[in-house]
Each structure stands twice: as C-alpha cells, then as structure tokens.
Design an enzyme around this catalytic site. Structure first.
Site, PDB file in Angstrom:
ATOM      1  N   GLN A  10      -4.199  -1.336   9.976  1.00 49.37           N
ATOM      2  CA  GLN A  10      -4.142  -2.626   9.284  1.00 49.37           C
ATOM      3  C   GLN A  10      -4.822  -3.694  10.140  1.00 49.37           C
ATOM      4  O   GLN A  10      -4.429  -3.946  11.273  1.00 49.37           O
ATOM      5  CB  GLN A  10      -2.677  -2.997   8.991  1.00 49.37           C
ATOM      6  CG  GLN A  10      -2.518  -4.252   8.157  1.00 49.37           C
ATOM      7  CD  GLN A  10      -3.098  -4.143   6.749  1.00 49.37           C
ATOM      8  OE1 GLN A  10      -2.983  -3.120   6.090  1.00 49.37           O
ATOM      9  NE2 GLN A  10      -3.773  -5.186   6.286  1.00 49.37           N
ATOM     10  N   ASP A  26     -10.523   3.750   5.086  1.00 47.77           N
ATOM     11  CA  ASP A  26     -10.926   2.353   4.894  1.00 47.77           C
ATOM     12  C   ASP A  26     -12.449   2.221   4.900  1.00 47.77           C
ATOM     13  O   ASP A  26     -12.985   1.171   4.553  1.00 47.77           O
ATOM     14  CB  ASP A  26     -10.336   1.467   5.999  1.00 47.77           C
ATOM     15  CG  ASP A  26      -9.200   0.600   5.485  1.00 47.77           C
ATOM     16  OD1 ASP A  26      -9.093   0.447   4.254  1.00 47.77           O
ATOM     17  OD2 ASP A  26      -8.431   0.071   6.309  1.00 47.77           O
ATOM     18  N   LYS A  39       0.842  -1.212   0.000  1.00 38.20           N
ATOM     19  CA  LYS A  39       0.000   0.000   0.000  1.00 38.20           C
ATOM     20  C   LYS A  39       0.875   1.258   0.000  1.00 38.20           C
ATOM     21  O   LYS A  39       0.590   2.224  -0.699  1.00 38.20           O
ATOM     22  CB  LYS A  39      -0.933  -0.017   1.216  1.00 38.20           C
ATOM     23  CG  LYS A  39      -2.033  -1.069   1.093  1.00 38.20           C
ATOM     24  CD  LYS A  39      -2.820  -1.262   2.388  1.00 38.20           C
ATOM     25  CE  LYS A  39      -3.823  -2.395   2.241  1.00 38.20           C
ATOM     26  NZ  LYS A  39      -4.525  -2.734   3.497  1.00 38.20           N
TER      27      LYS A  39
END
Ligand code: NAP
Length: 296
Positions: free
Chosen positions: A98, A121, A54
């Site tokens: 994460q 997200d 990412k």
C-alpha cells in the site's frame, strides 16, 4: 448537451462478477484459491481504509488475503526482506504494497523486490517498461489506468486515432494511462504542472483524462463539445452542510462538464470502483500464471 454518465460502479460490479466466475473456474480445473498478500507500513489511516476495502472486495469474489502490517519505523532492509519473503512464498500469488510508504523509505527499491509475476499493482519497473515498449506487453497493468481504459472501452469511446490529453504524469496514474492509450493507437499529449495554456491543450481532446489531484481544476469551457472525460481525481473540499464537514470532488468541475462533454465519469462512482476491480482481475491473473507454470 447533457453528457452520458459512465457508471463505474456498475461496470466494476460486472468485472467483479467476471472475476468471481474466473476464480471458480480456476479452482474447478485444479488451481489454487487466488491469494493476495497486502503490506501496510505504518498506520496511515487513509491507507488502512483503502486496504480494508480491497480485502473486503477480495473476499467477496473468493480471493484469499494475507494481511501484514509493519511498523512505521521499519527500515528499508526490513521492508525489502519482508517483501522478498512474500515473493518467494508459493502460497502468495499477488503482492500489494500500500502506497505511499513512509517518506524515509525508497518506494522504487521496495517495489523491485516483488517478482514480476506477483506484481498485481503493475508498478514494477519491468512491467511499466514493457507497457512503454512497442511489441511487448506487461504481465500486469496498473489498476487505475486499466480501469480508465475499461471505462473508455465499455462506454464505446473510439480510441484509435483519437486525440487524448492526459493531465498528470505520475508513475501510478498519468504516465501509465498515457502509455496504455498510445498502445491503443490514440495520439496522446501528457500535461503537468509546467504545461503552458492547459485549457487550450484540453480543448483539443476527444478523450480527456484528469489525474492531477486539484479539486475541479478542469472547467466546462476547457472541454471540447462531445468529448469523453475520465475524472481520476479524488479531492476533499470543505462542506459544512455535510455531516462529515467535507465532500469528495474530482479534478473536473462536474456540473459544468456535463453540459459540454459527450460522456463523463462521476466522482465518486467512476474510476474509484474500477481500481479495486482491477486489483481483483490482476490477482486472479497472477494465480492463473502460477497454476499454468506449475502444470507446465
Ligand atoms: P500525483 O502523484 O500528485 O501527480 C499529480 C500530477 O498532476 C503531477 O504530474 C503534477 O505535475 C500534475 N499537476 C498537479 N497540479 C497540476 C496543475 N495545476 N496543472 C497541471 N498538472 C498538474 O497524483 P496521482 O497519484 O497521480 O493522483 C492524481 C489524482 O488521482 C489524485 O486526486 C488522487 O487522489 C487520484 N487517484 C485516484 C485513484 C482512484 O482509484 N480513483 C487512484 C489513484 C489516484 P508535476 O509532475 O509537474 O508535479
């Protein structure tokens, strides 16, 4: 029939180019360099690999990153305080925690510490709630579900009035995908581990989205001829003929499915690249929100 392959790699490359242009345009009108803060708790090697990918992708489109690793022994309060600091830091436009977090941490509680305008997200309950409500839109849509939708749209699938079946009801894929499809006027059936006669339910689908994490669960004869199949699954299966001793397959038996489906995403090279591209889009959007608010 041989299905048309929906090439997630090339569609994701188009999106990354669009994001790179968007970053330049934002800076050109006096905006900030979009900046993503990533948080890894513990040393899960798979999570570390995903994060590296990412960050590399972010750098390639001109997005900056602040990378943070907290000890796997960090307490709930320590992690939440840290995320709150990032939420309050004006240099940070997007925050990526994460997942999964170590099992003794309450993920939902951590996610609620992210300001919704930095929730790139899209997992904050307010953003997810807005996705579920008629007449309201989230600031951010979770990246994998958004990627599925983009693949459907750019491959020409008709959503309005279509019968969609989503396999899986997780917070990060199945449920938000189902909500997104409903927002786009599909009629959606959500299946899970207790669904009876899964093959028969799948056979009714014009659009079939598989997000169960079970290697090649969906067989060719579960698929309606001509259906669009989006395979989200990423599963390792042993394969002594490969150097690594395994290969990656999806939730759909691809070689059976291509004989029946109208179009299908491969694994790898389908949904996976779209997830990263979606994160970049959301981070750019977060920086645009910050800039517009500071200019207002
Ligand atoms: P998850 O949290 O484990 O959820 C799996 C879902 O599938 C659950 O709702 C479960 O039902 C359902 N399920 C499991 N076995 C089933 C079966 N035999 N029949 C019907 N339903 C079944 O998984 P996830 O995080 O959503 O991820 C799903 C897959 O997508 C995984 O392979 C993951 O690696 C992959 N993934 C890919 C990307 C990408 O970028 N391509 C991103 C995220 C995830 P219950 O709710 O009843 O338990």
């Amino acid at each position: 029939m041989t299905a048309r392959i929906i090439d997630g790699k090339s569609i994701a490359a188009e999106i990354r180019a669009e994001v790179a242009a968007g970053v330049e345009a934002l800076i050109g009108r006096g905006g900030p360099v979009p900046t993503l803060a990533t948080v890894l708790v513990g040393d899960n090697p798979a999570s570390a690999t995903y994060l590296r990918a990412k960050r590399t992708a972010a750098a390639e489109v001109g997005i900056g990153t602040f990378d943070h690793t907290l000890s796997g022994n960090a307490t709930q309060q320590e992690v939440e305080s840290f995320v709150t600091e990032l939420s309050d830091d004006p240099r940070v436009h997007g925050i990526l925690i994460q997942l999964p977090l170590p099992i003794d941490l309450d993920e939902q509680s951590v996610l609620t510490r992210i300001r919704i305008e930095k929730d790139v997200d899209g997992f904050h309950p307010i953003n997810l709630g807005r996705l579920a409500q008629k007449g309201s839109d989230p600031l951010f849509i979770p990246c994998t579900p958004a990627g599925c939708l983009t693949l459907l749209k750019r491959s020409g699938a008709r959503l309005e009035g279509s019968r969609a079946v989503v396999l899986g009801r997780s917070n990060i894929v199945g449920m938000p995908v189902a909500l997104l499809l409903i927002k786009h006027d599909a009629t959606v059936t959500v299946c899970h581990s207790r669904t009876r006669d899964l093959p028969q339910v799948c056979r009714g689908a014009d659009i079939l989205i598989a997000a169960v994490g079970q290697a090649e669960l969906v067989r060719g004869d579960w698929i309606r001829p001509g259906a669009t199949v989006i395979d989200v699954g990423i599963n390792r299966v042993e394969d002594p003929t490969t150097e690594r001793g395994y290969r990656i397959v999806g939730d759909v038996a691809y070689h059976e499915a291509i004989e029946v489906a109208g179009s299908i995403t491969p694994v790898p090279g389908g949904v996976g690249p779209m997830t990263v591209a979606g994160l970049l889009q959301n981070t750019l959007h977060a920086a645009e929100i910050a800039h517009d608010r500071s200019a207002a």
